[in-house]
Design an enzyme around this catalytic site. Structure first.
Site, PDB file in Angstrom:
ATOM      1  N   MET A 117      24.138  -2.155  -1.448  1.00 16.18           N
ATOM      2  CA  MET A 117      24.899  -3.117  -2.260  1.00 16.18           C
ATOM      3  C   MET A 117      24.960  -2.627  -3.703  1.00 16.18           C
ATOM      4  O   MET A 117      25.138  -3.413  -4.638  1.00 16.18           O
ATOM      5  CB  MET A 117      24.252  -4.504  -2.177  1.00 16.18           C
ATOM      6  N   ALA A 129      23.807  -0.888  -7.417  1.00 14.83           N
ATOM      7  CA  ALA A 129      22.652  -0.962  -8.338  1.00 14.83           C
ATOM      8  C   ALA A 129      21.563  -0.039  -7.803  1.00 14.83           C
ATOM      9  O   ALA A 129      20.417  -0.445  -7.577  1.00 14.83           O
ATOM     10  CB  ALA A 129      22.157  -2.394  -8.510  1.00 14.83           C
ATOM     11  N   HIS A 134      16.942   3.949  -2.911  1.00 13.69           N
ATOM     12  CA  HIS A 134      18.214   4.317  -2.255  1.00 13.69           C
ATOM     13  C   HIS A 134      18.366   5.835  -2.189  1.00 13.69           C
ATOM     14  O   HIS A 134      18.801   6.384  -1.179  1.00 13.69           O
ATOM     15  CB  HIS A 134      19.414   3.770  -3.048  1.00 13.69           C
ATOM     16  N   GLY A 172      15.765   1.104   4.423  1.00 15.84           N
ATOM     17  CA  GLY A 172      14.428   1.168   3.838  1.00 15.84           C
ATOM     18  C   GLY A 172      13.483   0.144   4.451  1.00 15.84           C
ATOM     19  O   GLY A 172      13.905  -0.945   4.855  1.00 15.84           O
ATOM     20  N   GLU A 173      12.208   0.494   4.474  1.00 12.56           N
ATOM     21  CA  GLU A 173      11.195  -0.404   5.057  1.00 12.56           C
ATOM     22  C   GLU A 173      10.799  -1.533   4.119  1.00 12.56           C
ATOM     23  O   GLU A 173      10.044  -2.408   4.512  1.00 12.56           O
ATOM     24  CB  GLU A 173       9.949   0.399   5.457  1.00 12.56           C
ATOM     25  N   GLN A 223      14.742  -7.043   7.903  1.00 20.70           N
ATOM     26  CA  GLN A 223      16.142  -6.612   8.040  1.00 20.70           C
ATOM     27  C   GLN A 223      16.242  -5.392   8.961  1.00 20.70           C
ATOM     28  O   GLN A 223      17.121  -5.309   9.813  1.00 20.70           O
ATOM     29  CB  GLN A 223      16.707  -6.275   6.655  1.00 20.70           C
ATOM     30  N   SER A 246      13.508  -2.189  -6.130  1.00 19.65           N
ATOM     31  CA  SER A 246      14.538  -3.102  -5.639  1.00 19.65           C
ATOM     32  C   SER A 246      15.616  -3.201  -6.708  1.00 19.65           C
ATOM     33  O   SER A 246      15.308  -3.143  -7.909  1.00 19.65           O
ATOM     34  CB  SER A 246      13.908  -4.482  -5.428  1.00 19.65           C
TER      35      SER A 246
HETATM   36  O1  PAF Z   1      19.726  -3.824   2.209  1.00 20.17           O
HETATM   37  C1  PAF Z   1      20.855  -3.993   1.690  1.00 20.17           C
HETATM   38  O2  PAF Z   1      21.178  -3.500   0.611  1.00 20.17           O
HETATM   39  C2  PAF Z   1      21.876  -4.870   2.398  1.00 20.17           C
HETATM   40  O3  PAF Z   1      21.250  -5.929   3.040  1.00 20.17           O
HETATM   41  C3  PAF Z   1      22.782  -4.085   3.379  1.00 20.17           C
HETATM   42  C4  PAF Z   1      21.980  -3.486   4.525  1.00 20.17           C
HETATM   43  C5  PAF Z   1      23.521  -3.003   2.624  1.00 20.17           C
HETATM   44  C6  PAF Z   1      23.822  -5.038   3.995  1.00 20.17           C
HETATM   45  O4  PAF Z   1      24.622  -5.627   3.020  1.00 20.17           O
END
Ligand code: PAF
Length: 281
Positions: free
Chosen positions: A27, A29, A34, A146-147, A152, A184
Protein backbone atom coordinates in the site's frame (compact mmCIF):
# COMPACT_ATOMS: atom_id res chain seq x y z
CA UNK A 1 11.28 3.19 -13.90
CA UNK A 2 8.53 1.47 -15.81
CA UNK A 3 5.21 2.45 -14.22
CA UNK A 4 1.90 1.01 -15.42
CA UNK A 5 -1.62 1.75 -14.29
CA UNK A 6 -3.67 -1.18 -15.59
CA UNK A 7 -3.31 -4.96 -15.41
CA UNK A 8 -3.73 -5.03 -19.21
CA UNK A 9 -0.71 -2.75 -19.69
CA UNK A 10 1.17 -4.94 -17.25
CA UNK A 11 0.42 -8.09 -19.29
CA UNK A 12 1.51 -6.34 -22.50
CA UNK A 13 4.79 -5.25 -20.91
CA UNK A 14 5.67 -8.74 -19.75
CA UNK A 15 7.60 -9.68 -22.86
CA UNK A 16 8.18 -13.32 -22.05
CA UNK A 17 5.11 -14.81 -20.41
CA UNK A 18 7.08 -17.86 -19.33
CA UNK A 19 9.73 -15.94 -17.31
CA UNK A 20 9.37 -16.20 -13.56
CA UNK A 21 7.53 -13.29 -11.98
CA UNK A 22 7.58 -12.18 -8.35
CA UNK A 23 4.75 -10.00 -7.05
CA UNK A 24 5.14 -7.73 -4.01
CA UNK A 25 1.74 -6.23 -3.14
CA UNK A 26 1.98 -3.05 -1.03
CA UNK A 27 0.00 0.00 0.00
CA UNK A 28 3.02 2.24 -0.56
CA UNK A 29 4.82 4.37 2.07
CA UNK A 30 7.60 1.87 1.54
CA UNK A 31 10.22 1.09 4.19
CA UNK A 32 13.08 -1.38 4.64
CA UNK A 33 10.59 -4.16 5.44
CA UNK A 34 9.04 -3.80 1.96
CA UNK A 35 12.48 -3.51 0.38
CA UNK A 36 13.49 -6.83 1.95
CA UNK A 37 10.52 -8.41 0.13
CA UNK A 38 11.45 -6.70 -3.15
CA UNK A 39 15.07 -7.77 -2.80
CA UNK A 40 14.11 -11.40 -2.18
CA UNK A 41 11.65 -11.31 -5.10
CA UNK A 42 14.40 -9.88 -7.33
CA UNK A 43 16.77 -12.69 -6.32
CA UNK A 44 14.25 -15.42 -6.95
CA UNK A 45 12.54 -14.21 -10.15
CA UNK A 46 13.43 -12.80 -13.53
CA UNK A 47 10.92 -9.97 -13.24
CA UNK A 48 9.30 -8.29 -10.25
CA UNK A 49 6.03 -6.40 -10.06
CA UNK A 50 5.53 -4.12 -7.05
CA UNK A 51 1.96 -2.92 -6.69
CA UNK A 52 1.10 0.23 -4.78
CA UNK A 53 -2.58 0.54 -3.99
CA UNK A 54 -4.17 1.83 -0.78
CA UNK A 55 -7.12 -0.52 -0.63
CA UNK A 56 -10.20 1.27 0.79
CA UNK A 57 -12.14 -1.89 1.72
CA UNK A 58 -9.62 -3.08 4.30
CA UNK A 59 -9.92 0.09 6.40
CA UNK A 60 -12.51 0.23 9.15
CA UNK A 61 -12.68 4.01 9.41
CA UNK A 62 -12.56 6.58 6.63
CA UNK A 63 -10.31 8.76 8.81
CA UNK A 64 -7.76 5.93 9.04
CA UNK A 65 -7.86 5.61 5.24
CA UNK A 66 -7.46 9.38 4.76
CA UNK A 67 -4.55 9.52 7.22
CA UNK A 68 -2.71 6.52 5.77
CA UNK A 69 0.78 7.77 4.74
CA UNK A 70 1.31 8.28 1.00
CA UNK A 71 4.53 9.33 -0.73
CA UNK A 72 4.80 7.94 -4.24
CA UNK A 73 7.91 9.97 -5.17
CA UNK A 74 9.83 8.61 -2.19
CA UNK A 75 8.55 5.09 -3.01
CA UNK A 76 9.89 5.39 -6.58
CA UNK A 77 13.28 6.55 -5.24
CA UNK A 78 13.49 3.60 -2.86
CA UNK A 79 12.71 1.17 -5.69
CA UNK A 80 15.37 2.64 -8.04
CA UNK A 81 18.05 0.03 -7.17
CA UNK A 82 15.72 -2.67 -8.57
CA UNK A 83 14.69 -0.66 -11.63
CA UNK A 84 16.08 -3.04 -14.28
CA UNK A 85 13.98 -5.97 -13.12
CA UNK A 86 10.99 -4.09 -11.85
CA UNK A 87 7.61 -2.92 -13.08
CA UNK A 88 5.70 -0.64 -10.73
CA UNK A 89 1.95 -1.16 -10.92
CA UNK A 90 -0.10 1.75 -9.58
CA UNK A 91 -3.71 0.88 -10.43
CA UNK A 92 -6.74 3.10 -10.24
CA UNK A 93 -9.77 1.94 -8.24
CA UNK A 94 -11.58 0.82 -11.40
CA UNK A 95 -8.76 -1.46 -12.48
CA UNK A 96 -9.06 -3.56 -9.31
CA UNK A 97 -12.75 -2.94 -8.57
CA UNK A 98 -14.41 -2.85 -12.02
CA UNK A 99 -17.83 -3.35 -10.40
CA UNK A 100 -17.43 -0.74 -7.66
CA UNK A 101 -15.42 -0.57 -4.44
CA UNK A 102 -16.92 -3.40 -2.40
CA UNK A 103 -15.50 -6.41 -0.52
CA UNK A 104 -16.40 -9.96 -1.37
CA UNK A 105 -17.35 -12.21 1.56
CA UNK A 106 -14.98 -15.02 2.51
CA UNK A 107 -15.04 -17.71 5.16
CA UNK A 108 -11.59 -18.33 6.63
CA UNK A 109 -12.92 -20.03 9.78
CA UNK A 110 -10.76 -19.59 12.88
CA UNK A 111 -8.06 -17.72 10.94
CA UNK A 112 -10.08 -14.50 10.97
CA UNK A 113 -12.12 -15.01 14.16
CA UNK A 114 -9.66 -13.42 16.61
CA UNK A 115 -7.06 -10.68 16.99
CA UNK A 116 -7.09 -8.44 13.87
CA UNK A 117 -10.23 -10.21 12.64
CA UNK A 118 -12.08 -9.41 15.89
CA UNK A 119 -10.69 -5.89 16.33
CA UNK A 120 -11.21 -4.87 12.70
CA UNK A 121 -14.49 -6.40 11.42
CA UNK A 122 -14.47 -6.86 7.64
CA UNK A 123 -10.74 -6.09 7.38
CA UNK A 124 -9.76 -9.51 6.05
CA UNK A 125 -12.63 -9.58 3.53
CA UNK A 126 -11.11 -6.37 2.15
CA UNK A 127 -7.57 -7.78 2.14
CA UNK A 128 -8.66 -11.06 0.53
CA UNK A 129 -10.74 -9.23 -2.12
CA UNK A 130 -7.79 -7.15 -3.27
CA UNK A 131 -5.17 -9.90 -3.00
CA UNK A 132 -7.43 -12.22 -5.02
CA UNK A 133 -7.78 -9.52 -7.71
CA UNK A 134 -3.99 -9.03 -7.80
CA UNK A 135 -3.18 -12.75 -7.94
CA UNK A 136 -5.81 -13.50 -10.59
CA UNK A 137 -4.96 -10.47 -12.78
CA UNK A 138 -1.18 -10.75 -12.54
CA UNK A 139 -0.67 -14.52 -12.10
CA UNK A 140 2.82 -14.29 -10.61
CA UNK A 141 5.05 -17.30 -10.04
CA UNK A 142 5.55 -16.19 -6.44
CA UNK A 143 3.96 -13.53 -4.21
CA UNK A 144 5.78 -12.09 -1.20
CA UNK A 145 4.30 -11.08 2.17
CA UNK A 146 5.86 -10.04 5.48
CA UNK A 147 5.46 -11.94 8.74
CA UNK A 148 4.67 -8.77 10.65
CA UNK A 149 1.11 -9.25 9.38
CA UNK A 150 1.23 -12.91 10.33
CA UNK A 151 -2.54 -13.34 10.46
CA UNK A 152 -2.85 -11.73 7.02
CA UNK A 153 -0.19 -14.11 5.73
CA UNK A 154 -2.14 -17.18 6.92
CA UNK A 155 -5.36 -15.79 5.43
CA UNK A 156 -3.59 -15.24 2.10
CA UNK A 157 -2.18 -18.78 2.20
CA UNK A 158 -5.74 -20.11 2.68
CA UNK A 159 -7.03 -17.87 -0.12
CA UNK A 160 -4.24 -19.00 -2.43
CA UNK A 161 -5.08 -22.64 -1.75
CA UNK A 162 -8.72 -22.01 -2.68
CA UNK A 163 -7.72 -20.16 -5.87
CA UNK A 164 -5.45 -23.06 -6.88
CA UNK A 165 -3.49 -21.03 -9.47
CA UNK A 166 -0.17 -22.70 -8.65
CA UNK A 167 1.23 -19.50 -7.08
CA UNK A 168 3.87 -19.85 -4.41
CA UNK A 169 3.27 -17.63 -1.33
CA UNK A 170 6.62 -16.65 0.19
CA UNK A 171 6.79 -15.33 3.75
CA UNK A 172 9.60 -12.99 4.76
CA UNK A 173 10.73 -12.20 8.33
CA UNK A 174 9.54 -9.09 10.13
CA UNK A 175 12.10 -6.26 9.99
CA UNK A 176 12.77 -4.04 13.00
CA UNK A 177 14.17 -0.55 13.57
CA UNK A 178 17.32 -0.31 15.68
CA UNK A 179 15.29 0.08 18.86
CA UNK A 180 13.25 -3.05 18.05
CA UNK A 181 10.09 -1.32 16.78
CA UNK A 182 8.52 -3.46 14.03
CA UNK A 183 8.82 -1.59 10.71
CA UNK A 184 5.44 -0.44 9.43
CA UNK A 185 4.19 2.29 7.13
CA UNK A 186 2.12 3.52 10.08
CA UNK A 187 5.32 4.39 11.99
CA UNK A 188 5.41 7.52 9.82
CA UNK A 189 2.38 8.70 11.82
CA UNK A 190 4.23 8.49 15.17
CA UNK A 191 5.93 11.46 16.79
CA UNK A 192 9.66 11.14 17.43
CA UNK A 193 8.92 10.57 21.09
CA UNK A 194 6.29 7.88 20.40
CA UNK A 195 8.71 6.13 18.04
CA UNK A 196 11.28 5.84 20.77
CA UNK A 197 8.70 4.94 23.47
CA UNK A 198 7.20 2.23 21.22
CA UNK A 199 10.41 0.24 21.71
CA UNK A 200 8.70 -1.00 24.90
CA UNK A 201 6.58 -3.37 22.77
CA UNK A 202 9.45 -5.50 21.48
CA UNK A 203 11.51 -5.12 24.67
CA UNK A 204 8.63 -6.56 26.70
CA UNK A 205 8.02 -9.39 24.21
CA UNK A 206 11.73 -10.25 24.41
CA UNK A 207 11.57 -10.19 28.20
CA UNK A 208 8.67 -12.67 28.13
CA UNK A 209 10.77 -15.01 25.98
CA UNK A 210 13.98 -14.68 27.97
CA UNK A 211 13.00 -14.19 31.58
CA UNK A 212 9.39 -15.25 32.07
CA UNK A 213 9.72 -18.82 30.91
CA UNK A 214 7.46 -20.35 33.58
CA UNK A 215 4.72 -17.71 33.54
CA UNK A 216 1.11 -18.46 32.65
CA UNK A 217 -0.57 -16.77 29.68
CA UNK A 218 -2.52 -14.56 32.10
CA UNK A 219 0.62 -13.46 33.91
CA UNK A 220 2.34 -12.62 30.62
CA UNK A 221 -0.64 -10.58 29.47
CA UNK A 222 -0.79 -8.63 32.74
CA UNK A 223 2.92 -7.88 32.60
CA UNK A 224 2.78 -6.77 28.96
CA UNK A 225 -0.16 -4.44 29.70
CA UNK A 226 1.52 -2.98 32.79
CA UNK A 227 4.74 -2.16 30.89
CA UNK A 228 3.07 -0.74 27.79
CA UNK A 229 0.28 1.16 29.52
CA UNK A 230 2.78 2.79 31.89
CA UNK A 231 3.54 5.04 28.91
CA UNK A 232 1.29 8.04 28.45
CA UNK A 233 -1.35 7.54 25.72
CA UNK A 234 -0.31 3.91 25.06
CA UNK A 235 -3.12 1.33 25.28
CA UNK A 236 -3.04 -2.41 24.58
CA UNK A 237 -5.79 -3.50 22.19
CA UNK A 238 -5.02 -7.21 22.61
CA UNK A 239 -2.32 -9.58 23.81
CA UNK A 240 -2.87 -13.12 22.48
CA UNK A 241 -0.89 -16.31 22.35
CA UNK A 242 -2.03 -18.61 19.57
CA UNK A 243 -0.85 -21.53 17.51
CA UNK A 244 0.44 -20.26 14.13
CA UNK A 245 -1.65 -22.78 12.23
CA UNK A 246 -5.18 -22.12 13.57
CA UNK A 247 -4.64 -18.67 15.18
CA UNK A 248 -6.97 -19.50 18.07
CA UNK A 249 -5.81 -17.77 21.27
CA UNK A 250 -5.12 -20.12 24.19
CA UNK A 251 -5.27 -19.55 27.93
CA UNK A 252 -2.97 -22.48 28.77
CA UNK A 253 0.21 -23.57 27.03
CA UNK A 254 0.71 -27.14 25.85
CA UNK A 255 4.45 -27.92 25.91
CA UNK A 256 4.15 -30.08 22.77
CA UNK A 257 2.86 -27.19 20.66
CA UNK A 258 4.38 -24.12 18.99
CA UNK A 259 2.94 -20.69 19.63
CA UNK A 260 3.33 -17.06 18.64
CA UNK A 261 2.56 -13.97 20.68
CA UNK A 262 0.38 -11.41 18.86
CA UNK A 263 -0.14 -7.88 20.13
CA UNK A 264 -1.84 -4.69 19.01
CA UNK A 265 -1.12 -1.42 20.78
CA UNK A 266 -2.43 2.10 20.36
CA UNK A 267 0.36 4.68 20.56
CA UNK A 268 -1.86 7.74 20.74
CA UNK A 269 -4.15 7.37 17.71
CA UNK A 270 -1.77 5.10 15.79
CA UNK A 271 -2.38 1.36 15.98
CA UNK A 272 0.74 -0.81 15.94
CA UNK A 273 0.96 -4.60 15.72
CA UNK A 274 3.81 -6.96 16.50
CA UNK A 275 4.38 -10.69 16.72
CA UNK A 276 7.16 -13.04 17.79
CA UNK A 277 7.54 -16.75 18.15
CA UNK A 278 7.05 -17.81 21.79
CA UNK A 279 10.24 -19.49 22.95
CA UNK A 280 9.89 -21.99 25.80
CA UNK A 281 12.62 -24.39 26.94
O1 PAF B 1 0.02 -5.72 3.81
C1 PAF B 1 -0.42 -4.83 3.04
O2 PAF B 1 0.23 -3.83 2.75
C2 PAF B 1 -1.82 -4.95 2.47
O3 PAF B 1 -2.68 -5.54 3.39
C3 PAF B 1 -1.87 -5.70 1.11
C4 PAF B 1 -1.42 -7.15 1.26
C5 PAF B 1 -1.00 -4.98 0.11
C6 PAF B 1 -3.31 -5.72 0.58
O4 PAF B 1 -3.80 -4.43 0.40
Amino acid sequence: MLIVHTAEELQNRMKSKSASLGLVPTMGALHQGHLSLVSRAANENKKVVVSIYVNPTQFNHSKDLDNYPKDIDKDIDLLKPFEKQLILYVPSHSDLYPEGIKSKKFDFGSLTAHMEGASRPGHFNGVATIVEALLVNIRPTRAYFGEKDFQQLQVIRALNQKLDLGIDIVNCPLQRAENGLALSSRNALLTKEQKSEAAVIYQTLEYLNKSATDWSVGEMELYFKSKVEAIKDFKVDYFSIASPSDLIPVSHLDSRKNYRIFVAVYAGKTRLIDTIELVRK
